[in-house]
Scaffold this motif. Structure first.
Motif, mmCIF file in Angstrom:
data_model
loop_
_atom_site.group_PDB
_atom_site.id
_atom_site.type_symbol
_atom_site.label_atom_id
_atom_site.label_comp_id
_atom_site.label_asym_id
_atom_site.label_seq_id
_atom_site.Cartn_x
_atom_site.Cartn_y
_atom_site.Cartn_z
ATOM 1 N N SER A 47 21.542 7.703 -7.474
ATOM 2 C CA SER A 47 20.963 7.866 -5.426
ATOM 3 C C SER A 47 19.981 8.688 -5.685
ATOM 4 C CB SER A 47 22.082 7.718 -4.870
ATOM 5 O OG SER A 47 22.970 8.855 -5.009
ATOM 6 N N LYS A 48 20.227 9.755 -6.261
ATOM 7 C CA LYS A 48 20.078 11.235 -6.765
ATOM 8 C C LYS A 48 18.450 10.541 -6.912
ATOM 9 C CE LYS A 48 23.139 14.303 -5.946
ATOM 10 N NZ LYS A 48 22.386 15.641 -4.503
ATOM 11 N N TYR A 49 18.387 9.857 -8.002
ATOM 12 C CA TYR A 49 16.973 9.386 -8.212
ATOM 13 C C TYR A 49 15.908 8.825 -7.702
ATOM 14 C CZ TYR A 49 17.322 11.312 -13.104
ATOM 15 O OH TYR A 49 17.652 12.310 -14.030
ATOM 16 N N GLU A 50 16.716 8.126 -6.912
ATOM 17 C CA GLU A 50 16.175 6.629 -5.856
ATOM 18 C C GLU A 50 15.716 8.300 -4.246
ATOM 19 O OE1 GLU A 50 19.184 3.043 -5.616
ATOM 20 O OE2 GLU A 50 19.524 4.479 -5.023
ATOM 21 N N ALA A 51 16.404 8.942 -4.384
ATOM 22 C CA ALA A 51 16.238 10.014 -3.768
ATOM 23 C C ALA A 51 14.908 11.080 -3.653
ATOM 24 C CB ALA A 51 17.043 10.690 -3.078
ATOM 25 N N GLY A 52 14.569 10.461 -5.023
ATOM 26 C CA GLY A 52 13.937 11.238 -5.517
ATOM 27 C C GLY A 52 13.907 13.172 -6.703
ATOM 28 N N ILE A 53 15.447 13.351 -6.911
ATOM 29 C CA ILE A 53 16.137 14.304 -7.317
ATOM 30 C C ILE A 53 16.309 13.750 -8.123
ATOM 31 C CG2 ILE A 53 17.873 15.787 -7.498
ATOM 32 C CD1 ILE A 53 18.072 15.369 -4.538
ATOM 33 N N PHE A 54 15.638 14.204 -9.648
ATOM 34 C CA PHE A 54 15.395 14.218 -11.391
ATOM 35 C C PHE A 54 15.771 15.456 -11.961
ATOM 36 C CE2 PHE A 54 11.426 12.079 -10.599
ATOM 37 C CZ PHE A 54 11.799 10.476 -9.185
ATOM 38 N N ALA A 73 20.749 4.257 -17.911
ATOM 39 C CA ALA A 73 18.899 4.723 -18.640
ATOM 40 C C ALA A 73 17.960 4.137 -17.937
ATOM 41 C CB ALA A 73 19.261 5.368 -19.673
ATOM 42 N N GLN A 74 18.403 2.906 -18.078
ATOM 43 C CA GLN A 74 17.196 1.571 -17.759
ATOM 44 C C GLN A 74 16.366 1.958 -16.491
ATOM 45 O OE1 GLN A 74 18.730 -1.659 -18.712
ATOM 46 N NE2 GLN A 74 17.945 -1.547 -20.494
ATOM 47 N N LYS A 75 17.338 1.614 -15.176
ATOM 48 C CA LYS A 75 16.649 2.429 -13.729
ATOM 49 C C LYS A 75 16.346 3.265 -13.604
ATOM 50 C CE LYS A 75 20.163 -0.826 -11.844
ATOM 51 N NZ LYS A 75 19.277 -2.086 -11.945
ATOM 52 N N LEU A 76 17.117 4.711 -14.367
ATOM 53 C CA LEU A 76 16.539 6.609 -14.791
ATOM 54 C C LEU A 76 14.806 6.035 -15.172
ATOM 55 C CD1 LEU A 76 20.115 8.433 -15.163
ATOM 56 C CD2 LEU A 76 18.918 7.212 -12.502
ATOM 57 N N ARG A 77 15.104 5.693 -16.028
ATOM 58 C CA ARG A 77 13.528 5.361 -16.681
ATOM 59 C C ARG A 77 12.266 5.342 -15.304
ATOM 60 N NH1 ARG A 77 13.831 9.386 -19.408
ATOM 61 N NH2 ARG A 77 14.825 9.107 -21.958
ATOM 62 N N ALA A 97 21.074 0.558 -29.079
ATOM 63 C CA ALA A 97 20.348 0.150 -27.528
ATOM 64 C C ALA A 97 19.550 1.241 -27.179
ATOM 65 C CB ALA A 97 21.401 -0.649 -27.210
ATOM 66 N N GLY A 98 19.943 2.237 -27.622
ATOM 67 C CA GLY A 98 19.208 3.124 -27.161
ATOM 68 C C GLY A 98 18.136 4.005 -27.271
ATOM 69 N N TYR A 99 17.266 3.001 -28.447
ATOM 70 C CA TYR A 99 16.368 3.334 -28.360
ATOM 71 C C TYR A 99 15.059 2.756 -27.646
ATOM 72 C CZ TYR A 99 17.331 4.837 -32.853
ATOM 73 O OH TYR A 99 17.671 5.680 -34.825
ATOM 74 N N GLU A 100 15.424 2.245 -26.641
ATOM 75 C CA GLU A 100 14.851 1.242 -25.744
ATOM 76 C C GLU A 100 15.072 1.973 -24.226
ATOM 77 O OE1 GLU A 100 17.120 -2.630 -24.512
ATOM 78 O OE2 GLU A 100 17.299 -3.469 -26.613
ATOM 79 N N VAL A 101 15.322 2.728 -24.301
ATOM 80 C CA VAL A 101 15.615 3.822 -22.982
ATOM 81 C C VAL A 101 15.120 5.246 -23.854
ATOM 82 C CG1 VAL A 101 16.771 2.586 -21.504
ATOM 83 C CG2 VAL A 101 17.755 4.227 -23.031
ATOM 84 N N ARG A 102 14.567 5.401 -25.027
ATOM 85 C CA ARG A 102 14.561 6.771 -25.971
ATOM 86 C C ARG A 102 14.931 7.772 -25.180
ATOM 87 N NH1 ARG A 102 10.244 9.352 -23.841
ATOM 88 N NH2 ARG A 102 10.106 8.084 -22.071
ATOM 89 N N ALA A 103 16.462 7.062 -26.201
ATOM 90 C CA ALA A 103 17.385 8.629 -26.223
ATOM 91 C C ALA A 103 17.144 9.467 -27.158
ATOM 92 C CB ALA A 103 19.087 7.683 -26.107
#
Length: 239
Positions: A47-54, A73-77, A97-103
């Protein structure tokens, strides 16, 4: 790739184990130039990211409900591709699996102060390879890589920035300019000089030499703190 200079690293912890969150928070809040927010639910962080707080760095547990760390992580990306994601897990088999979201890194639980400090040092050092600073002169604007800057000299009401084989004069005091540079890699050795620790070649109690061939004075009261700052910088690269 472009990274703006951030004087304070904003960190988020997201894990549904409250005891673990408290432990990791206690480790992180002692790190220099960091702020830490904690989330026990992945939906609260989202919800923070949805509000523009990164955040600059996010520590994510992999096994959470109602959304696991990989899916979160996929949604945050989708909102911010620059956030450094560090997964927390007791199971190393989740790493692919982390490679897909560039962990950026995986930390195995239980984490230690040493492992957390190391990953932040590595992150700061890697970001500095790409960090640039935008500087304005009376005539135009310059975009410089931090790694290319040797030192900065106060000159009355101006500052002279020495980089590569050139120099740049800007209308700004050294104290104000010092606040723009990351404190883990730039150090004020004298009232007139701010140096990039990456370029220090040798030093004693009264002076240092940079790899560009320049020798600068170290004020007496800065001698011991400078040695400590340089040791921390070096340890960050060797650990």
């Amino acid at each position: 790739m472009f990274y703006a200079i951030v004087s304070v690293m904003k960190i988020a912890i997201c894990d549904d184990e409250q005891v673990f969150v408290k432990k990791l928070h206690n480790i992180l809040w002692t790190q220099p130039d960091c702020t830490v927010d904690c989330f026990l639910s992945p939906l609260d962080l989202l919800s923070k990211y949805e509000a523009g707080i990164f955040y600059d760095v996010v520590f994510l547990d992999i096994l959470m409900e109602p959304m696991n760390g990989i899916d979160l992580a996929q949604k945050l990306r989708a909102y911010d591709k620059q956030t450094a994601i560090i997964f927390l897990t007791a199971y190393s088999e989740y790493a692919p699996a982390g490679y897909e979201v560039r962990a950026f890194r995986y930390l195995l639980k239980p984490v230690t102060r040493e492992s957390v400090t190391k990953v932040l040092q590595d992150l700061r050092r890697e970001l500095q390879e790409y960090q640039k600073i935008l500087l304005k002169t009376s005539e135009c604007e310059f975009l410089l890589h931090l790694k290319d800057i040797y030192y900065i000299e106060a000159n009355n009401k101006d500052c002279i920035i020495y980089y590569d084989t050139d120099r740049l004069t800007i209308r700004k005091g050294l104290t104000d300019l010092e606040e723009l540079f990351p404190k883990h890699s730039f150090y004020r050795i004298h009232r007139k000089y701010l140096v990039n620790l990456a370029h220090v070649r040798e030093f004693d109690e009264t002076k240092l030499s940079l790899d560009c061939g320049i020798t600068l004075p170290i004020s007496r009261r800065k001698s011991f703190p400078f040695r400590n700052a340089l040791e921390r910088y070096i340890e960050g690269g060797l650990n």
